[in-house]
Design a protein around this motif. Structure first.
Motif, PDB file in Angstrom:
ATOM      1  N   UNK A  54      -6.778   1.615   0.069  1.00  0.00           N
ATOM      2  CA  UNK A  54      -5.583   0.879  -0.319  1.00  0.00           C
ATOM      3  C   UNK A  54      -4.636   0.744   0.860  1.00  0.00           C
ATOM      4  N   UNK A  55      -3.982  -0.386   0.949  1.00  0.00           N
ATOM      5  CA  UNK A  55      -2.968  -0.586   1.987  1.00  0.00           C
ATOM      6  C   UNK A  55      -1.584  -0.435   1.362  1.00  0.00           C
ATOM      7  N   UNK A  56      -0.627   0.054   2.143  1.00  0.00           N
ATOM      8  CA  UNK A  56       0.720   0.215   1.562  1.00  0.00           C
ATOM      9  C   UNK A  56       1.319  -1.139   1.217  1.00  0.00           C
ATOM     10  N   UNK A  57       1.971  -1.261   0.049  1.00  0.00           N
ATOM     11  CA  UNK A  57       2.610  -2.544  -0.294  1.00  0.00           C
ATOM     12  C   UNK A  57       3.758  -2.833   0.679  1.00  0.00           C
ATOM     13  N   UNK A  98      -8.764   5.777  -5.151  1.00  0.00           N
ATOM     14  CA  UNK A  98      -7.801   4.853  -5.780  1.00  0.00           C
ATOM     15  C   UNK A  98      -8.369   3.438  -5.863  1.00  0.00           C
ATOM     16  N   UNK A  99      -7.888   2.695  -6.860  1.00  0.00           N
ATOM     17  CA  UNK A  99      -8.225   1.267  -6.960  1.00  0.00           C
ATOM     18  C   UNK A  99      -6.955   0.464  -6.705  1.00  0.00           C
ATOM     19  N   UNK A 100      -7.129  -0.832  -6.519  1.00  0.00           N
ATOM     20  CA  UNK A 100      -5.976  -1.694  -6.261  1.00  0.00           C
ATOM     21  C   UNK A 100      -4.928  -1.560  -7.356  1.00  0.00           C
ATOM     22  N   UNK A 101      -5.401  -1.367  -8.573  1.00  0.00           N
ATOM     23  CA  UNK A 101      -4.461  -1.293  -9.693  1.00  0.00           C
ATOM     24  C   UNK A 101      -3.619  -0.013  -9.651  1.00  0.00           C
ATOM     25  N   UNK A 102      -4.008   0.932  -8.824  1.00  0.00           N
ATOM     26  CA  UNK A 102      -3.232   2.178  -8.721  1.00  0.00           C
ATOM     27  C   UNK A 102      -2.058   2.046  -7.758  1.00  0.00           C
ATOM     28  N   UNK A 103      -1.989   0.928  -7.034  1.00  0.00           N
ATOM     29  CA  UNK A 103      -0.973   0.785  -5.980  1.00  0.00           C
ATOM     30  C   UNK A 103       0.464   1.013  -6.476  1.00  0.00           C
ATOM     31  N   UNK A 104       0.879   0.392  -7.615  1.00  0.00           N
ATOM     32  CA  UNK A 104       2.271   0.614  -8.058  1.00  0.00           C
ATOM     33  C   UNK A 104       2.568   2.086  -8.367  1.00  0.00           C
ATOM     34  N   UNK A 105       1.596   2.748  -9.009  1.00  0.00           N
ATOM     35  CA  UNK A 105       1.798   4.156  -9.367  1.00  0.00           C
ATOM     36  C   UNK A 105       1.867   5.013  -8.102  1.00  0.00           C
TER      37      UNK A 105
END
Lengths: 136, 138
Positions: B21-24, B47-54
């Motif tokens: 994952x890359x930092x938003x 982690x998956x892309x969908x975990x980024x917000x969490x």
């Protein structure tokens, strides 16, 4: 290529890394026996090869990725060429800027120590991730 | 003459593991550093892309905890409430993200687990260098 005292120290530690590796994996022969006398061109050749192996292990490199000691930094960047990719050249230059030998066997640890020394203090929170370099 | 890379022969370079994952782009510098440390310190498939917000929320909670702890250390008693709330958020999010020792504890393993593979340093550098537009380096 002329070696500095820092380079020789790094090569010496790389040979020590090789000895420890060979002890943990006795079926693999990394070092010639007997080892050429320290400081001779033969010793430098062996130590440089071991430094590359140590860097590949501590940096977690994939087979097609070049170790800092095998990177060509002559101004030609080619992201399709082994040892000339921008990311590889960038790491080699980073080592030089931080005063770390390009033969440093444990690159992540050396960078962390140099950056900490540069910052002038040791933050209790900075090192959040587990150590990336493998202890042998 | 330098050695030719596999890429130059036209072979696909497949690592077999998903991209980390890359930092938003909306994360601040301290949170971004924490994000990279966390992602680089876990398995590529953690982690998956969908975990980024969490995960981003977790990083913000850690950064807030650090700031509050520093303020508390400097004598600001009002920071205690902020520190407590940040710690609570950290605990809750770390359990959801399976980042705490308790959350990732295996069920009584009968054999010792394999040592963690070393994180690829170039991957880590790319994560640190990643721009908001997602530029990548070879």
């Amino acid at each position: 290529m002329g070696l500095t005292e820092v380079d020789v120290d790094a090569l010496r530690r790389a040979v020590e890394w090789g000895k420890r590796y060979q002890k943990s994996e006795p079926q693999i022969t990394l070092l010639p026996s007997p080892l050429p006398p320290e400081g001779t061109p033969q010793w430098v050749e062996v130590a440089t090869r071991i430094a590359g192996m140590a860097q590949a292990a501590t940096l977690g490199l994939r087979p097609w990725q070049a170790e800092p000691c095998n990177v060509d930094d002559d101004g030609v960047i080619d992201d399709a060429c082994y040892g000339r990719r921008s990311i590889e050249v960038m790491l080699r230059r980073k080592l030089i800027v931080l005063g770390i030998s390009i033969f440093e066997p444990d690159v992540p640890r050396a960078i962390e120590a140099a950056e900490r020394a540069k910052a002038g203090c040791q933050s209790p929170y900075r090192s959040h991730s587990p150590r990336m370099s493998r202890e042998l | 003459m330098p050695r030719k890379s596999a890429a130059s022969f036209g072979f696909p370079t497949v690592t077999g593991s998903p991209e980390r994952l890359r930092p938003p782009p909306d994360l601040g510098e301290p949170e971004r550093t924490i994000f990279v440390d966390l992602v680089a310190g876990t398995k590529p498939d953690a982690f998956r892309n969908s975990d980024t917000p969490l995960l981003a929320a977790y990083c913000r909670a850690i950064a807030l905890e650090r700031r509050s702890a520093a303020e508390l250390g400097a004598g600001d008693d009002k920071a205690l409430a902020r520190w407590e709330r940040a710690t609570k958020a950290m605990v809750a999010l770390s359990m959801r993200l399976r980042l705490s020792p308790q959350a990732r504890a295996p069920n009584n393993p009968s054999r010792p687990s394999r040592p963690e593979p070393v994180t690829n340093y170039y991957d880590r550098m790319r994560l640190e260098e990643a721009d908001s537009d997602g530029t990548d380096r070879g």
